[in-house]
Enzyme design. Structure first.
Site, PDB file in Angstrom:
ATOM      1  N   PHE A  36      22.274  77.285  41.471  1.00  0.00           N
ATOM      2  CA  PHE A  36      21.299  78.396  41.531  1.00  0.00           C
ATOM      3  C   PHE A  36      21.190  79.045  40.164  1.00  0.00           C
ATOM      4  CE2 PHE A  36      25.095  80.780  41.407  1.00  0.00           C
ATOM      5  CZ  PHE A  36      25.963  80.247  42.341  1.00  0.00           C
ATOM      6  N   LYS A  58      23.631  80.903  30.482  1.00  0.00           N
ATOM      7  CA  LYS A  58      23.340  80.616  31.895  1.00  0.00           C
ATOM      8  C   LYS A  58      22.845  81.884  32.562  1.00  0.00           C
ATOM      9  CE  LYS A  58      25.223  78.529  36.097  1.00  0.00           C
ATOM     10  NZ  LYS A  58      26.310  77.672  36.634  1.00  0.00           N
ATOM     11  N   ASP A 152      33.715  70.903  42.466  1.00  0.00           N
ATOM     12  CA  ASP A 152      32.477  70.195  42.111  1.00  0.00           C
ATOM     13  C   ASP A 152      32.721  69.272  40.922  1.00  0.00           C
ATOM     14  OD1 ASP A 152      29.003  71.257  41.488  1.00  0.00           O
ATOM     15  OD2 ASP A 152      29.909  69.398  42.243  1.00  0.00           O
ATOM     16  N   ARG A 156      28.349  64.862  36.290  1.00  0.00           N
ATOM     17  CA  ARG A 156      27.262  65.794  35.878  1.00  0.00           C
ATOM     18  C   ARG A 156      27.841  67.098  35.356  1.00  0.00           C
ATOM     19  NH1 ARG A 156      27.363  65.348  41.244  1.00  0.00           N
ATOM     20  NH2 ARG A 156      28.190  67.135  42.384  1.00  0.00           N
ATOM     21  N   ASN A 157      29.105  67.405  35.737  1.00  0.00           N
ATOM     22  CA  ASN A 157      29.724  68.663  35.305  1.00  0.00           C
ATOM     23  C   ASN A 157      30.762  68.463  34.219  1.00  0.00           C
ATOM     24  OD1 ASN A 157      28.233  70.350  36.947  1.00  0.00           O
ATOM     25  ND2 ASN A 157      29.547  69.961  38.715  1.00  0.00           N
ATOM     26  N   ASP A 170      30.856  74.181  34.558  1.00  0.00           N
ATOM     27  CA  ASP A 170      30.249  74.637  35.810  1.00  0.00           C
ATOM     28  C   ASP A 170      31.257  75.059  36.870  1.00  0.00           C
ATOM     29  OD1 ASP A 170      27.082  73.696  37.253  1.00  0.00           O
ATOM     30  OD2 ASP A 170      28.454  75.339  37.696  1.00  0.00           O
TER      31      ASP A 170
END
Ligand SMILES: N#CCCn1cc(-c2nc(Nc3ccc(C4CCNCC4)cc3)nc3c2CCN3)cn1
Length: 346
Positions: A36, A58, A152, A156-157, A170
């Protein structure tokens, strides 16, 4: 909103952190979107002469109250982490007028591991992959010592700082395991990355260091598959489950195939067409032999094929032990990685 400002002033004071003034934060480009949040590349340029540092900023996409609380927790988390293998917190930028505050972090020039691997799969070696693996494992050991569960962990992180350094990023889903328990139970599922989830996370929403170890195994699979998107964990799992399942039933089907001992297949060693890359793809067939001869004459050779060594696949399989207690710890994984690195030296 006065009490919000006092929160941020207190946080900055407590952390002796840089307060970034919005008027000096110059937008340059958009870097990515998270669950988000959105991340932009900015130059913090108080002197106004374009000599300021590049930072990754961010901000929330939606100002929903729940997201705001999660964002404040993410800022609390990342500002408490000091490790070479975790993205550095720089400070916050809050504009008294507007609702949204912004998280300022170090900018990592090479982006996520996925885009890095897609660009560099022709030159990345097994040794380099094992170096990245070791750095992520050390970052996770650090997090575990602070009782943080990332929840997570995925390619991608992971962000790439240089050709020899990657960092965990992240912390939007990161939770602290309570002192009197070994796991954290989540209530809301939200946008769950279920194809990286351990069975107990799928069936009981339980997250622990051992579920992070499971995700670490899936991340290993991504890395040793060159983060190829057509062989990513979601694609391979959907192929096994059958693509026509509705979202809600997906977690149940994934749990069932894991219970029946299906696991992600060993990454097929797929040394990409290395020579073509070295020569340059625009050569005609007939000239190909000549160019190949030339580069071999210049002593260029195929780099060791970064295939997935058996020890690495066995490491993944250990991370994917169904029973969470029987999975290795990150410190034990570090030993296994060191021993694989030894093999690569010989
Ligand atoms: N929320 C959320 C989503 C997660 N997310 C994190 C970042 C991030 N990216 C970078 N750096 C970065 C990113 C992309 C590129 C390129 C890649 C090729 N294509 C063009 C762009 C280059 C460098 N540095 C960071 C961060 C956070 C801290 N430091 C971006 N998205």
């Amino acid at each position: 909103v006065p009490e919000r400002d006092s929160f941020w002033r207190a946080l900055c004071k407590q952390q002796q952190q840089e307060v970034y003034e919005e008027r000096h934060l110059k937008f340059i480009s958009s870097l990515g979107k998270g669950n988000f949040g959105r991340v932009d590349l900015c130059r913090y340029d108080p002197l106004g002469d374009n000599t300021g540092e590049m930072v990754a900023v961010k901000q929330l996409q939606s100002n929903k109250q729940s997201n705001m609380a999660d964002f404040q927790r993410e800022i609390q988390t990342i500002s408490s982490l000091h490790c070479d293998y975790i993205v550095k917190y720089r400070g916050i930028c809050y504009s008294a007028g507007r609702l949204s505050m912004r998280l300022v972090m170090e900018f990592l020039p090479f982006g996520s591991l996925i885009s890095y691997m897609e660009k560099n799969k022709h030159i990345i070696t097994t040794r380099k992959m094992l170096l990245f693996t070791s750095q992520i494992c050390k970052g996770m050991e650090y997090l575990q010592n602070l009782r943080y569960v990332h929840r997570d962990l995925a390619a991608r992180n992971i962000l790439v700082s240089s050709d020899t350094l990657v960092k965990i990023a992240d912390f939007g889903l990161t939770k602290i395991v309570p002192l009197n328990k070994e796991y954290y139970r989540v209530t809301q599922s939200g946008e769950s990355p279920i194809f990286w989830y351990a069975p107990e996370s799928l069936s009981e929403y339980k997250f622990s260091h051992k579920s992070d170890v499971w995700s670490f195994g899936v991340l290993l699979h991504e890395l040793f598959s060159y983060c190829e998107q057509n062989r990513n964990p979601k694609r391979l799992s959907l192929h096994r489950i059958g693509g026509d399942i509705q979202g809600t039933m997906m977690a149940a089907h994934l749990f069932n195939i894991l219970k029946e001992n299906w696991r992600l297949p060993a990454p097929a060693m797929c040394p990409p067409k290395l020579s073509l890359h070295r020569i340059g793809g625009d050569i005609q067939g007939t000239m190909m032999a000549a160019h190949l001869f030339n580069i071999l004459k210049e002593n260029w050779r195929l780099p060791a094929p970064a295939m997935c060594p058996p020890k690495v696949y066995s490491m993944m399989m250990q991370c994917w032990t169904f029973n969470s207690e029987d999975r290795p710890t990150f410190s034990h994984l570090q030993d296994l990685i060191e021993s694989s690195l030894q093999d690569e030296r010989e």
